[in-house]
Scaffold this motif. Structure first.
Motif, PDB file in Angstrom:
ATOM      1  N   GLU A 163      -6.147  -1.968  -3.688  1.00 12.61           N
ATOM      2  CA  GLU A 163      -5.994  -3.194  -2.903  1.00 12.61           C
ATOM      3  C   GLU A 163      -6.080  -4.416  -3.792  1.00 12.61           C
ATOM      4  O   GLU A 163      -6.754  -4.405  -4.823  1.00 12.61           O
TER       5      GLU A 163
ATOM      6  N   LYS B 278      -4.245   7.054  -4.789  1.00 16.55           N
ATOM      7  CA  LYS B 278      -4.681   6.153  -3.717  1.00 16.55           C
ATOM      8  C   LYS B 278      -4.275   4.717  -4.067  1.00 16.55           C
ATOM      9  O   LYS B 278      -4.481   4.283  -5.204  1.00 16.55           O
ATOM     10  N   PRO B 279      -3.663   3.970  -3.121  1.00 20.20           N
ATOM     11  CA  PRO B 279      -3.248   2.597  -3.452  1.00 20.20           C
ATOM     12  C   PRO B 279      -4.453   1.695  -3.725  1.00 20.20           C
ATOM     13  O   PRO B 279      -5.481   1.811  -3.068  1.00 20.20           O
TER      14      PRO B 279
ATOM     15  N   ASN C 189       0.807  -1.231   0.000  1.00 18.24           N
ATOM     16  CA  ASN C 189       0.000   0.000   0.000  1.00 18.24           C
ATOM     17  C   ASN C 189       0.841   1.282   0.000  1.00 18.24           C
ATOM     18  O   ASN C 189       0.308   2.391   0.108  1.00 18.24           O
TER      19      ASN C 189
ATOM     20  N   THR D 249      -1.767   2.148  -8.187  1.00 19.49           N
ATOM     21  CA  THR D 249      -2.521   3.284  -7.637  1.00 19.49           C
ATOM     22  C   THR D 249      -3.784   3.548  -8.448  1.00 19.49           C
ATOM     23  O   THR D 249      -3.821   3.351  -9.664  1.00 19.49           O
TER      24      THR D 249
END
Length: 831
Positions: A167, A164-165, A129, A159
């Motif tokens: 998942e 934003k990472p 992350n 990303t």
């Protein structure tokens, strides 16, 4: 250096019993939850059920066992970075993602998954992350947390828009495929599978690591020590709503033992292949074995200059900066011949060490996070330095004492116990080790902070303090540190922790304000001399939460408001105006900001009642202030907390004008008694004595006399302190091994510390209370409840409230208790 804290084993049942699965796997989360596998053998049907078990280390007997639904044996278990989701993969290529139901540590469900049909998974990992915090052990004495723990620039594996990472997880299969599954925000799973290289070959062992640039590195071996260990770079991207995988071959290596003529054919199989850390793709640990013995090697990937022939040097001398570079694997260290290794556990602490600087490593060699654990078939466990592989500590499982001479060792190994660890995991601070042995039994080992070396007490305390600070900054659970805290250390640790906290800047202090209170509470629980302060710390957590919730309900009257919120203005005015008359303080506030709906005010009555009761209890206990064993004692000198109570009293007074039934109810001896006014006057006088931390004065005789009269004017309430915690930690301080059984709460004799709690605990058969909603549940509650795994706080599982303001209060502790502990479901018949 290492000793057994507790062991937990399965009850032998006639019709079905747990046996260790082959391979057996376990995983330890940053919230101190341990997941492991067993196979459930049913003697009648003669079939195997592949089980996943999840335990909290504080209540190991309260095991949550779930039929995984995997058709084949489970080969991998992996926790995510938050410790709230678990991946399991099997020998049929199926991967399942498990998450908590209702945020309960003993209730899990399988939500999503992916599969590579019929292709066993040999390695599994969550995508990175991008969060990496490095520990600087050499700066453990620094005053600023920013120097001790620094954020490392590290890119997430993938990303989303805005950085934003994303998942997801990556897995490697036995036939050389790499599969990546991405979790989209809408709950869908994007899965893609690709071959690691053009020529697919069998992968017996594999591991996954991440680079700072956002790439993934996969190491593979076909199991033979004569074959090279291959490395691949994997890049994941999303193109046109589809997951795309690109792979590239990296330099490979041959184990040194196969190139040594003396050992050429001695170790035919590679049995363990691990990167030293998930975010350290440049260092790898290899173990090669035969039937009876093993050898372990540590390798490092370096950039090296390519030598240029003299002929070309004469024509055009090569500038050092422009010298051609290549990546090359070099061996860092290797062990001598060892007993056969059965399991390897790697440290999770991201200690910043350079690849090759063993000197730095030796200077700080007593720090626990520098060691990795090797378990052997003779039942012993060795902790070795993760770079130099030098011995740091030993645990002999077969006997309670360390053998004295070589003959004893040889004799012991010859008769060797059949019980050995098949899977091991180090805790996130490396101060504890969990092992599952060949009988399916779970053992919890303490690992000394000094790694078995004789360090002075100050150094050991410094190590514990440094790791407590690390847990405070990261939000990880600190149960494994408490394993090493003796009653004599508690006072010192609490004071030092407070000192370090007070050195940080105001913004960081605000972020960590509740976490340090929870930490102090868990430490004070371990000593009989500080046990009463546990109640104070939990009351303080409750006060902070109530204060934040009630202030957040205040709304500015006009939209074009100044910078300060109504809550901030309330704090500022209450600290400036030191009048002892509540109505004179109230006049200075814009009462229109305090207007709320009548239903909202009524729904908050239980919380308002707690504030009123607690203020009355504190003031009535002021004449006995010389007794530190009474709960509430520390509040009498705590200007900040008294100031909070004073603000809340003002807010409650204003709300009482709008809705008198929301006011706290007091039983007074006189009808004309204005209880709120009286309490506010006494509270203000007490607050003025300690409002400045450096100039605390003793309360005058007049105030003490007035407080002495309180019991004759108002009925002093009984305060409901927290229930006694039924956890294991306070039972482990005398260093005696505790034997436990899964599914069966221990009938341990009350520890001296817990017996001190008796004064603050309700007797059996008395009405029980929802500690967070302040509702009475009755002597035998019919509502399902949940309790905190750390402080024992009890609350109802389902909310009985519909009002938004109360839902806002409940949101504060829906995922965790106010102390940060996880929730676990309680049986209806709890006592």
């Amino acid at each position: 250096a290492m000793d057994l804290a507790y062991v937990c084993e399965w009850e032998k049942k006639p019709k079905s019993n747990h046996c260790p699965s082959i391979p057996l796997v376990c995983a330890w989360s940053c919230r101190n939850l341990i997941a492991f596998t067993t196979d459930l053998k049913n003697e009648e049907e003669k079939d195997l059920t592949h089980m996943v078990h999840i335990i909290d280390t504080e209540h190991p007997w309260d095991v949550y066992s779930v039929n995984s639904g995997h058709a084949e044996v489970i080969t991998c278990l992996e926790w995510d970075q938050s410790g709230s989701r678990l991946l399991s993969a099997d020998a049929d290529g199926h991967i399942k993602c498990w998450s908590m139901t209702d945020h309960l540590a003993n209730s899990w469900e399988n939500t999503v998954g992916s599969a590579v049909e019929g292709d066993p998974v040999v390695a599994l990992s969550w995508l990175h992350n991008g969060v990496k915090l490095a520990l600087h052990v050499e700066k453990s004495g620094a005053s600023n947390f920013g120097e001790k723990f620094s954020r490392v620039k590290f890119s997430p594996s993938l990303t989303l828009f805005g950085g934003k990472p994303m998942e997801g997880w990556i897995a490697v299969t036995i036939s050389g495929l790499v599969t990546v599954s991405l979790l989209k925000p809408n709950g869908q799973v994007l899965t893609s599978t690709e071959s690691l290289c053009r020529l697919r070959c069998r992968v017996a062992l594999a591991d996954v690591a991440f680079t700072g640039g956002g790439n993934i590195v996969v190491a593979t071996s076909d199991g033979s020590s004569t074959s090279p260990v291959q490395f691949y770079k994997v890049c994941v991207s999303v193109v046109n709503e589809k997951c795309k995988i690109d792979t590239e071959i990296l330099p490979s290596l041959f184990m040194r033992c196969t190139t040594d003529p003396a050992r050429k054919d001695k170790y035919p199989a590679i049995t363990h292949l691990k990167f030293l850390a998930r975010d350290m793709s440049e260092q790898v640990l290899l173990c090669a074995s035969n039937q009876n013995s093993s050898i372990v090697e540590c390798w490092s990937l370096r950039k090296e200059g390519l030598p240029v022939n003299n002929i070309f040097q004469q024509i055009s001398p090569v500038v050092v900066d422009k010298q051609p570079m290549i990546l090359k694997w070099r061996i860092l260290s290797a062990t001598n011949d060892l007993d056969r290794v059965s399991a390897v556990a790697l440290p999770k602490l991201p200690i910043s060490l350079t690849n090759t600087d063993l000197k730095v490593a030796n200077d700080t060699k007593f720090f626990p996070g520098l060691g990795l654990a090797l378990a052997f078939h003779d039942g012993s466990v060795h902790i070795v330095h993760r770079l130099s592989l030098q011995m740091m500590a030993v645990f002999y499982g077969s006997s309670s004492q360390r053998p004295v001479d070589e003959q004893t060792i040889k004799r012991q190994r010859a008769s060797g116990p059949l019980v050995y660890f098949k899977a091991m995991q180090l805790s996130w601070t490396s101060l504890a080790l969990a092992g599952i042995d060949s009988h399916g039994k779970l053992s919890m080992l303490r690992i000394s902070p000094s790694m078995g070396h004789v360090l002075d007490l100050n150094m050991s305390l410094r190590h514990l303090l440094f790791l407590l600070e690390y847990c405070m900054v990261t939000g990880y659970d600190w149960w494994d540190i408490l394993l090493h805290v003796q009653p004599s250390m508690v006072q010192n640790l609490v004071e030092k922790l407070h000192e370090e906290y007070m050195r940080q800047n105001a913004a960081l202090q605000q972020v960590l304000s509740t976490r340090i209170v929870a930490m102090k509470a868990s430490l004070c629980k371990l000593s009989s001399s500080t046990i009463a302060r546990v109640c104070d710390y939990h009351a303080k957590l409750f006060l902070i939460a109530i204060s934040c919730t009630l202030k957040s309900l205040l709304r500015p009257h006009f939209l074009n408001t100044p910078d300060k919120s109504p809550g901030d203005r309330l704090t500022e005015i209450c600290s400036k105006i030191t009048d002892i008359d509540i109505d004179k303080v109230m006049i200075n506030l814009k009462t229109e900001e305090f207007v709320l709906e009548m239903t909202t005010l009524q729904s908050l009555q239980q919380l308002i009642q707690w504030v009123g009761d607690f203020v009355l209890y504190l003031l009535a206990s002021l004449p006995n202030q010389g007794s530190p064993v009474r709960p509430g004692h520390s509040f009498l000198r705590d200007g900040a907390s008294l100031g909070m109570f004073r603000e809340l009293m003002v807010v409650i007074r204003i709300w009482g004008l709008l809705k008198p039934s929301c006011l706290p109810v007091y039983t007074a001896t006189s009808d004309t008694q204005d209880s709120m006014s009286l309490l506010f006057r006494l509270l203000t006088k007490l607050w003025l004595c300690c409002r400045e931390e450096n100039h605390i004065t003793e309360p005058d005789d007049t105030l003490i006399d007035e407080c002495c009269l309180l019991p004759s004017q108002l009925l002093i309430p009984n305060i409901d302190w927290l229930p006694i915690n039924d956890g294991i930690i306070s039972k482990l301080q005398n260093k005696q091994l505790v034997r436990l059984q899964f599914g069966k709460a221990p009938g341990l004799v009350g520890h001296t510390v817990s017996s001190q709690f008796d004064a603050f605990v309700r007797a059996p058969g008395q009405p029980k209370i929802d500690h967070l909603r302040r509702l009475h549940l009755g002597a035998y509650p019919t509502e399902e409840c949940k309790s905190c795994t750390r402080c024992g706080c009890v609350t109802m599982l389902k909310s009985p409230n519909k009002v938004t303001a109360v839902k806002q209060w409940e949101q504060r502790w829906i995922k965790n208790c106010l102390c940060g502990g996880l929730w676990r479901r309680m049986p209806l018949s709890y006592s």
